[in-house]
Design an enzyme around this catalytic site. Structure first.
Site, mmCIF file in Angstrom:
data_model
loop_
_atom_site.group_PDB
_atom_site.id
_atom_site.type_symbol
_atom_site.label_atom_id
_atom_site.label_comp_id
_atom_site.label_asym_id
_atom_site.label_seq_id
_atom_site.Cartn_x
_atom_site.Cartn_y
_atom_site.Cartn_z
ATOM 1 N N LEU A 1 12.124 2.317 -35.860
ATOM 2 C CA LEU A 1 12.577 0.948 -35.618
ATOM 3 C C LEU A 1 11.390 -0.023 -35.686
ATOM 4 C CD1 LEU A 1 14.893 -1.015 -34.722
ATOM 5 C CD2 LEU A 1 14.217 -0.520 -32.355
ATOM 6 N N SER B 1 9.208 -5.523 -30.047
ATOM 7 C CA SER B 1 10.441 -5.903 -29.353
ATOM 8 C C SER B 1 11.282 -6.866 -30.190
ATOM 9 C CB SER B 1 10.099 -6.555 -28.011
ATOM 10 O OG SER B 1 9.367 -5.656 -27.200
ATOM 11 N N ILE C 1 5.332 5.503 -34.978
ATOM 12 C CA ILE C 1 6.482 6.415 -35.038
ATOM 13 C C ILE C 1 6.068 7.824 -34.603
ATOM 14 C CG2 ILE C 1 8.301 7.372 -36.485
ATOM 15 C CD1 ILE C 1 8.335 4.250 -36.073
ATOM 16 N N ILE D 1 -8.424 9.911 -5.361
ATOM 17 C CA ILE D 1 -8.519 10.994 -4.381
ATOM 18 C C ILE D 1 -9.505 12.060 -4.854
ATOM 19 C CG2 ILE D 1 -7.222 12.937 -3.364
ATOM 20 C CD1 ILE D 1 -4.816 10.970 -3.172
ATOM 21 N N GLY E 1 -15.301 11.314 -7.994
ATOM 22 C CA GLY E 1 -16.048 11.490 -9.244
ATOM 23 C C GLY E 1 -15.463 12.578 -10.125
ATOM 24 N N GLU F 1 9.371 2.534 -26.036
ATOM 25 C CA GLU F 1 10.823 2.328 -25.884
ATOM 26 C C GLU F 1 11.132 1.099 -25.026
ATOM 27 O OE1 GLU F 1 13.534 5.550 -25.532
ATOM 28 O OE2 GLU F 1 12.122 6.978 -26.374
ATOM 29 N N GLU G 1 7.972 -5.407 -19.414
ATOM 30 C CA GLU G 1 8.468 -6.783 -19.474
ATOM 31 C C GLU G 1 9.851 -6.847 -20.122
ATOM 32 O OE1 GLU G 1 4.324 -6.653 -18.647
ATOM 33 O OE2 GLU G 1 5.400 -5.774 -20.351
#
Length: 382
Positions: free
Chosen positions: A128, A135, A160, A340, A343, A366, A370
């Site tokens: 697409l 978009s 793709i 967590i 380094g 996909e 936003e």
């Protein structure tokens, strides 16, 4: 007597265990090497095909597993915990290319292509996006022009999944005016068709095992019977395909978040500072609490959209919510997991660094976060 819910839970548990066992042998030992080399391990997907995971939603009559979205989500989550790139490619193959043919192909088309896709004899791609239209798909420049009993495609698609290695692609091309939502149609193009080639392969931050490349069409002639549905329905079909696809990206995000969290949790109990595990410190314990809570919330959104999809309901809003929230959670959890680890989290010897790189794609692919907000806001403001 077991209830349907109990049976479904047992089946998803069996799938999760199967995928974990498979990943421990076929994925985990090689993922760092493959990531370094940007190697697309087609052989892994062939093996997944043997397990029925490349045609999860395809009915058994077409060579698939005939399962539902809960089983599909479970498989993606567990694959993505092992390596998000594998989860991404498996999801794109199932939801986009295979899913489009399954939803909108006629009986002859389904019989011709679904058995090869469901068994991973063929790997699928879906086109697409174009270099200048993400978009804004309505302004695509790839064209399909009718010529007798054929259509002639010209143009290019980019970003793709499986753009070079895919054996078959569903391609959306413009058959009408630019900007007309009824001016696009969907076509199936097989690799080896004259004028169809793979272009540049992208050098990516993360998801480096999943091939992302251009597809190029130069006077590519395909027979009229390769059109899916009717002329002018391509864009409308794509939006429906993406509704289901967003559930798979949400599942991919959940797998990343769970993987990063589980590694961080285990490390926090092992890592000693000031003569005690760092999990004893509230700064770390509260991070883990936030991570666990957000993961659980994401899982519930995904479960809701999967249940609705199984029941044939419209999941436009719910899948967008699941995809938006889960993808943002994946990035937050991966970020905190690196923190967590300290380094060591910044070093490639430890797995959280890879989750950190891979997660970002989930907020983009996909439909960006936003765009998900746009879909959600339109639905609630109707």
């Amino acid at each position: 007597m077991a209830t349907a819910t109990t049976e479904a839970t047992n089946q998803t548990a069996m799938i999760a265990e199967m995928v974990r066992d498979f990943s421990a042998i076929h994925i985990t030992p090689y993922r760092n090497k493959w990531d370094d080399e940007q190697y697309f391990p087609i052989e892994v997907f062939k093996e997944l095909g043997k397990l029925g995971l490349m045609g999860v939603l395809v009915p058994e009559s077409y060579g698939g597993s005939g399962m539902g979205y809960h089983e599909y989500v479970t498989a993606i989550v567990e694959l993505s915990k092992a390596d998000p790139s594998i989860g991404l490619s498996m999801a794109a193959h199932n939801s986009l290319c295979t899913g489009h043919i399954l939803q909108f192909g006629n009986e002859a088309q389904k019989k011709k292509w679904l058995p090869k896709l469901a068994t991973a004899e063929w790997i699928g791609a879906w086109g697409l996006t174009e270099p200048n239209t993400g978009s804004d798909a309505g302004n695509m420049r790839t064209t399909a022009v009718k010529d007798g009993n054929h259509w002639v495609l010209n143009g290019a698609k980019n970003f793709i999944t499986h753009g070079k290695s895919g054996n078959i692609a569903v391609v959306i091309a413009r058959t009408g005016a630019i900007g007309d939502s009824r001016g696009m149609s969907a076509f199936v193009v097989e690799r080896g068709t004259a004028g169809f080639s793979g272009g540049k392969k992208e050098d990516k931050l993360g998801m480096r095992l999943s091939e992302t490349a251009e597809m190029i069409f130069q006077d590519c002639r395909i027979p009229s019977e390769n059109m899916l549905g009717n002329e002018g329905e391509g864009f409308i079909q794509s939006l429906k395909v993406l509704d289901g696809g967003r559930i798979s990206i949400a599942a991919l995000s959940l797998g990343i978040a769970q993987g990063a969290y589980e590694h961080a949790l285990a490390y926090s109990k092992e890592r000693q500072q000031f003569n005690q595990p760092i999990s004893n410190f509230q700064a770390i314990a509260f991070k883990l609490a936030d991570m666990a809570t957000e993961i659980e919330a994401a899982k519930l959104l995904i479960d809701q959209s999967a249940e609705m999809k199984n029941n044939g309901k419209n999941v436009n809003k719910e899948s967008a919510m699941a995809k938006y929230y889960a993808s943002e959670v994946a990035c937050r959890v991966a970020n905190e997991a690196v923190q967590i680890f300290g380094g060591y989290g910044y070093c490639r010897d430890f797995p959280v660094e890879k989750y950190y790189r891979d997660c970002k794609l989930c907020t983009i692919g996909e439909g960006t976060s936003e765009i998900q907000k746009l879909v959600i806001s339109r639905a609630i403001l109707k």
